[in-house]
Motif scaffolding. Structure first.
Motif, short mmCIF file in Angstrom:
data_model
loop_
_atom_site.label_atom_id
_atom_site.label_comp_id
_atom_site.label_asym_id
_atom_site.label_seq_id
_atom_site.Cartn_x
_atom_site.Cartn_y
_atom_site.Cartn_z
N UNK A 1 19.85 59.41 38.02
CA UNK A 1 20.23 60.28 39.13
C UNK A 1 20.20 59.51 40.45
N UNK A 2 19.18 58.68 40.64
CA UNK A 2 19.10 57.89 41.88
C UNK A 2 20.26 56.90 41.97
N UNK B 1 27.33 69.97 39.75
CA UNK B 1 27.43 70.28 38.32
C UNK B 1 28.08 69.14 37.56
N UNK B 2 29.14 68.57 38.15
CA UNK B 2 29.79 67.42 37.50
C UNK B 2 28.82 66.24 37.39
N UNK B 3 28.03 66.03 38.44
CA UNK B 3 27.06 64.94 38.41
C UNK B 3 25.99 65.16 37.36
N UNK B 4 25.49 66.38 37.26
CA UNK B 4 24.48 66.69 36.25
C UNK B 4 25.05 66.51 34.85
N UNK B 5 26.30 66.93 34.65
CA UNK B 5 26.93 66.76 33.33
C UNK B 5 27.09 65.28 32.99
N UNK B 6 27.44 64.48 34.00
CA UNK B 6 27.59 63.05 33.77
C UNK B 6 26.24 62.41 33.43
N UNK C 1 25.40 63.30 29.85
CA UNK C 1 26.17 62.49 28.91
C UNK C 1 25.60 61.08 28.80
N UNK C 2 25.21 60.50 29.94
CA UNK C 2 24.61 59.17 29.93
C UNK C 2 23.28 59.19 29.19
N UNK C 3 22.49 60.23 29.39
CA UNK C 3 21.19 60.33 28.73
C UNK C 3 21.34 60.45 27.22
N UNK C 4 22.33 61.22 26.76
CA UNK C 4 22.56 61.36 25.31
C UNK C 4 22.93 60.01 24.71
N UNK C 5 23.83 59.29 25.37
CA UNK C 5 24.22 57.96 24.88
C UNK C 5 23.04 57.01 24.87
N UNK C 6 22.25 57.04 25.93
CA UNK C 6 21.07 56.18 26.01
C UNK C 6 20.06 56.52 24.91
N UNK D 1 25.42 55.36 44.46
CA UNK D 1 26.83 54.97 44.33
C UNK D 1 27.77 55.97 44.99
N UNK D 2 27.20 57.11 45.45
CA UNK D 2 28.00 58.11 46.13
C UNK D 2 28.92 58.90 45.22
N UNK D 3 28.54 59.03 43.93
CA UNK D 3 29.40 59.72 42.98
C UNK D 3 29.30 61.23 43.10
#
Length: 292
Positions: free
Chosen positions: A155-156, A173-178, A181-186, A161-163
């Motif tokens: 999240x930090x 919401x889009x950021x939380x979803x992203x 998704x990154x956490x699931x892959x990790x 990165x200003x996403x």
């Protein structure tokens, strides 16, 4: 001189499960009140009055649970009043109170259980039953705080990165979803790496050894026998309907017979066993300190 938390984890767990098992599968009001009172006293004995938020949360939940049943369920013959064309009955109100007492009492017991049964003790119990279960549990206990820390890092990084920004709901919401998704892959990648690592180390290919720091002493055996004996008497009283209480369609409380009275006394003794141990340790410690 050992406190209740220093007894063998198997004995401690059985004692807790005996207490909560009766509370969860019996609706006799006297036993529910004994369970709640004992749970509160034991929790305060161990923690004092410092956990004000815990008490506040539990009693707010108690009020919600007690009020929810008479508002939702309209069973019972004795109508107290009518609200929005729905009768509020005495039986439903008392059943809601009894259920709330049971749930809050069990929550207090499990709150103390989580404080006493550390991850090391849980792994000791599950390791003796099933090494695979012990491995899964140890990984779960490790990954819960690990996920939290990794999620904060991601999240930090995303914010740096200003996403996305928290001011925009859609962007948030889009950021939380992203991040999810990154956490699931990790998590999947770490799971594969852990499995390959355990296989490379030969896990499961031979006889597994276990370090046992907890042993059985005479006090452990005595507490185990006493807990099972008192639990058996109480369970027999509940199972034979010596302690019966019916809420619907009308209140019907049968007078407890000899076995029922023994069941109530046994459950009370089962509740106060940990408190007796804690009190003895505290008194002996104060006596030894006074002699210094």
């Amino acid at each position: 001189m050992r406190s209740f938390s220093e007894y063998n984890p198997i004995v401690t767990a059985i004692c807790f499960f005996c207490v909560t098992g009766i509370a969860m599968f019996c609706n006799y009001p006297v036993l529910m009140l004994i369970s709640l009172a004992g749970a509160i006293v034991f929790f305060i004995m161990r923690n004092g009055l410092s956990h004000g938020k815990t008490h506040l949360f539990f009693w707010i939940l108690f009020a919600v649970l007690a009020l929810a049943n008479p508002l939702v369920s309209h069973n019972g013959k004795t109508v107290l009043f009518v609200m929005n064309h729905n009768p509020v009955t005495l039986e439903a109100t008392l059943y809601g109170l009894n259920s709330a007492v049971m749930i809050i009492g069990v929550l207090y017991w499990f709150r103390s259980f989580t404080q006493i049964m550390t991850s090391e003790k849980l792994l000791y119990i599950t390791g003796a039953l099933s090494p695979k279960l012990s491995l899964i549990l140890s990984m779960a206990l490790r990954y819960v705080p690990l996920f939290s820390r990794q999620s904060a890092k991601i999240s930090s990084a995303q914010k740096a990165m200003g996403l996305f920004s928290d001011d925009n709901i859609i962007d948030d919401l889009k950021g939380k979803s992203r991040i999810f998704s990154i956490m699931v892959t990790w998590a999947l990648e770490n799971g594969i790496i852990t499995a390959d690592s355990m296989e490379a180390r030969g896990y499961g290919t031979g006889r597994r050894s276990q370090m046992r720091r907890f042993g059985f002493r005479g006090a452990d055996i005595a507490l185990l026998i006493a807990s099972l004996l008192l639990f058996g008497i109480t369970a027999a009283a509940v199972g034979t309907d010596s302690l019966s209480f019916e809420f619907y369609p009308a209140l019907n409380a049968g007078a407890p017979d000899t076995l029922g009275i023994l069941g109530i006394i046994s459950y009370g003794l089962l509740i106060i066993l940990p408190m007796i141990i804690e009190t003895e340790v505290n008194l002996r410690w104060k006596y030894l300190r006074s002699g210094i």
